[in-house]
Write an enzyme that holds these catalytic residues in place. Structure first.
Site, PDB file in Angstrom:
ATOM      1  N   GLY A   8      35.127  45.643  43.280  1.00 37.49           N
ATOM      2  CA  GLY A   8      36.145  44.737  43.379  1.00 37.49           C
ATOM      3  C   GLY A   8      36.274  44.017  44.942  1.00 37.49           C
ATOM      4  N   ASN A  88      37.063  51.006  44.271  1.00 40.59           N
ATOM      5  CA  ASN A  88      38.296  50.117  44.483  1.00 40.59           C
ATOM      6  C   ASN A  88      38.814  49.315  43.490  1.00 40.59           C
ATOM      7  OD1 ASN A  88      40.355  48.265  46.179  1.00 40.59           O
ATOM      8  ND2 ASN A  88      38.816  46.805  45.319  1.00 40.59           N
ATOM      9  N   TYR A 153      47.893  52.928  33.135  1.00 34.66           N
ATOM     10  CA  TYR A 153      47.510  52.976  34.591  1.00 34.66           C
ATOM     11  C   TYR A 153      48.026  54.064  35.308  1.00 34.66           C
ATOM     12  CZ  TYR A 153      47.378  50.576  39.286  1.00 34.66           C
ATOM     13  OH  TYR A 153      47.007  50.049  40.515  1.00 34.66           O
ATOM     14  N   ALA A 156      45.474  56.713  34.245  1.00 35.92           N
ATOM     15  CA  ALA A 156      43.983  56.502  34.833  1.00 35.92           C
ATOM     16  C   ALA A 156      43.707  56.942  36.384  1.00 35.92           C
ATOM     17  CB  ALA A 156      43.427  55.005  34.971  1.00 35.92           C
TER      18      ALA A 156
HETATM   19  P1  NAP Z   1      43.168  42.475  42.707  1.00 33.96           P
HETATM   20  O1  NAP Z   1      43.638  41.539  43.753  1.00 33.96           O
HETATM   21  O2  NAP Z   1      43.700  42.276  41.335  1.00 33.96           O
HETATM   22  O3  NAP Z   1      41.550  42.476  42.970  1.00 33.96           O
HETATM   23  C1  NAP Z   1      41.023  43.160  41.632  1.00 33.96           C
HETATM   24  C2  NAP Z   1      39.538  43.335  42.158  1.00 33.96           C
HETATM   25  O4  NAP Z   1      38.604  43.946  41.297  1.00 33.96           O
HETATM   26  C3  NAP Z   1      38.755  41.878  42.071  1.00 33.96           C
HETATM   27  O5  NAP Z   1      37.982  41.797  43.056  1.00 33.96           O
HETATM   28  C4  NAP Z   1      38.190  41.926  40.703  1.00 33.96           C
HETATM   29  O6  NAP Z   1      37.119  41.223  40.417  1.00 33.96           O
HETATM   30  C5  NAP Z   1      37.772  43.296  40.420  1.00 33.96           C
HETATM   31  N1  NAP Z   1      37.292  43.690  39.171  1.00 33.96           N
HETATM   32  C6  NAP Z   1      38.376  44.191  38.345  1.00 33.96           C
HETATM   33  N2  NAP Z   1      37.871  44.460  37.096  1.00 33.96           N
HETATM   34  C7  NAP Z   1      36.561  44.649  37.361  1.00 33.96           C
HETATM   35  C8  NAP Z   1      35.516  45.259  36.591  1.00 33.96           C
HETATM   36  N3  NAP Z   1      35.560  45.514  35.199  1.00 33.96           N
HETATM   37  N4  NAP Z   1      34.315  45.169  37.338  1.00 33.96           N
HETATM   38  C9  NAP Z   1      34.003  44.847  38.629  1.00 33.96           C
HETATM   39  N5  NAP Z   1      35.090  44.335  39.406  1.00 33.96           N
HETATM   40  C10 NAP Z   1      36.494  44.275  38.850  1.00 33.96           C
HETATM   41  O7  NAP Z   1      43.644  44.176  42.864  1.00 33.96           O
HETATM   42  P2  NAP Z   1      44.181  44.710  44.256  1.00 33.96           P
HETATM   43  O8  NAP Z   1      45.570  44.492  44.368  1.00 33.96           O
HETATM   44  O9  NAP Z   1      43.369  44.277  45.436  1.00 33.96           O
HETATM   45  O10 NAP Z   1      43.707  46.151  43.827  1.00 33.96           O
HETATM   46  C11 NAP Z   1      42.591  46.804  44.365  1.00 33.96           C
HETATM   47  C12 NAP Z   1      42.663  48.447  43.803  1.00 33.96           C
HETATM   48  O11 NAP Z   1      43.998  48.734  44.510  1.00 33.96           O
HETATM   49  C13 NAP Z   1      42.902  48.554  42.314  1.00 33.96           C
HETATM   50  O12 NAP Z   1      42.302  49.854  41.976  1.00 33.96           O
HETATM   51  C14 NAP Z   1      44.586  48.763  42.482  1.00 33.96           C
HETATM   52  O13 NAP Z   1      44.522  49.262  41.203  1.00 33.96           O
HETATM   53  C15 NAP Z   1      44.630  49.485  43.592  1.00 33.96           C
HETATM   54  N6  NAP Z   1      46.153  49.381  43.705  1.00 33.96           N
HETATM   55  C16 NAP Z   1      46.626  47.921  44.209  1.00 33.96           C
HETATM   56  C17 NAP Z   1      47.983  48.079  44.737  1.00 33.96           C
HETATM   57  C18 NAP Z   1      48.686  46.729  44.803  1.00 33.96           C
HETATM   58  O14 NAP Z   1      49.982  46.646  45.005  1.00 33.96           O
HETATM   59  N7  NAP Z   1      48.042  45.501  45.052  1.00 33.96           N
HETATM   60  C19 NAP Z   1      48.774  49.213  44.490  1.00 33.96           C
HETATM   61  C20 NAP Z   1      48.308  50.306  44.240  1.00 33.96           C
HETATM   62  C21 NAP Z   1      47.076  50.366  44.012  1.00 33.96           C
HETATM   63  P3  NAP Z   1      36.849  39.599  40.260  1.00 33.96           P
HETATM   64  O15 NAP Z   1      37.633  38.922  41.528  1.00 33.96           O
HETATM   65  O16 NAP Z   1      35.523  39.254  39.947  1.00 33.96           O
HETATM   66  O17 NAP Z   1      37.958  39.446  39.221  1.00 33.96           O
END
Ligand code: NAP
Length: 242
Positions: A8, A88, A153, A156
């Site tokens: 990701g 990630n 979530y 997981a």
């Molecule tokens: P985001 O902006 O929604 O980006 C998600 C990323 O994951 C994108 O690059 C997406 O790829 C990729 N992805 C999703 N499903 C996938 C799959 N099946 N195979 C390969 N790639 C996949 O999310 P984010 O906020 O940066 O979150 C990143 C991590 O941090 C996640 O694990 C999330 O649970 C965790 N997190 C986030 C927050 C927050 O507040 N943002 C808080 C706690 C934890 P595409 O671009 O190709 O769709």
């Protein structure tokens, strides 16, 4: 050449991790699922900073796809290995349990938890053989505290935290460390639909975090300096929960 794979890496926290790791001399493999344009943008930023990388498409929730992509990379890079893995990529599909559908539960478990096994098991062997490796799992406040509407979530992410602690003990002797980073609310596409003004009132620092503030600790955990830290879960949440 030191190689790092960030799942990701096309957007949000993953992109910031890619940029950080490229800045510390890693050649970064930017994984994405659908958004090739954004993955290429991450690569452009890295190259603009004088770093190196490549993009790699696979769906982390599909073991055959993961195996095909990573086995091909391993075959083409004899003598090299991926020494840093940042698990990630993740998704949310929030619903109260009484309304939650099977696919909302299963998609979130497959993408956020099962993928940890699919990707990590293919890369761990070379880390052990080379006696150096870093696995960094991006989990969540939700996996520590539990958040209403996020039973899938939270389950997981809590699962990944358990696996982090178990695997850290399996591989510690070979200088492979396994840690988790637990962000609170970070401003990315994932939190775009949330009411930041309302939620920030709960956060002692009074604001959402930025992806770079998560990438900073990921970069440290990936470094040689973090050699005695393993099985840890590090909060990056502005004081919201400890
Ligand atoms: P985001 O902006 O929604 O980006 C998600 C990323 O994951 C994108 O690059 C997406 O790829 C990729 N992805 C999703 N499903 C996938 C799959 N099946 N195979 C390969 N790639 C996949 O999310 P984010 O906020 O940066 O979150 C990143 C991590 O941090 C996640 O694990 C999330 O649970 C965790 N997190 C986030 C927050 C927050 O507040 N943002 C808080 C706690 C934890 P595409 O671009 O190709 O769709």
């Amino acid at each position: 050449m030191k190689y790092a794979l960030v799942t990701g890496g096309s957007r949000g926290i993953g992109r910031a991790c890619c940029v950080k790791l490229a800045g510390t001399g890693h050649k970064v493999i930017i994984n994405f699922r659908t958004n090739q344009q954004e993955a290429e943008k991450t690569l452009e930023i890295i190259r603009g900073n004088g770093g190196e990388g490549e993009i790699m498409k696979f769906d982390i929730s599909k073991p055959e796809e993961v195996e095909k992509a990573l086995s091909a990379w391993i075959q083409q890079h004899e003598g090299d290995y991926i020494s840093v893995l940042v698990n990630n990529a993740g998704i949310r599909k929030d619903a109260l349990v009484m309304w939650m559908k099977d696919d909302e539960w299963l998609d979130v478990i497959n993408t956020n938890l099962n993928s940890f096994l699919y990707v990590s098991r293919l890369l761990i062997k070379d880390m052990l053989l080379n006696k150096f490796g870093r696995i960094i799992n991006v989990v969540s406040l939700s996996g520590l505290k539990g958040l209403p509407g996020q039973a899938n979530y939270s389950a997981a992410k809590a699962g990944v935290i358990g696996a982090t602690k178990a695997i850290a003990q399996e591989v510690a002797k070979k200088k492979v460390t396994v840690n988790a980073v637990a962000p609170g609310f970070i401003r990315t596409d994932m939190t775009r639909d949330m009411d930041e003004n309302q939620l920030k009132a709960m956060i002692p620092m009074g604001r959402f975090g930025n992806p770079e503030e998560v990438a900073g600790i990921v970069g440290f955990l990936a470094s040689e300096e973090a050699s005695y830290i393993t099985g840890a879960v590090i909060n990056v949440n502005g004081g919201l929960y400890t």
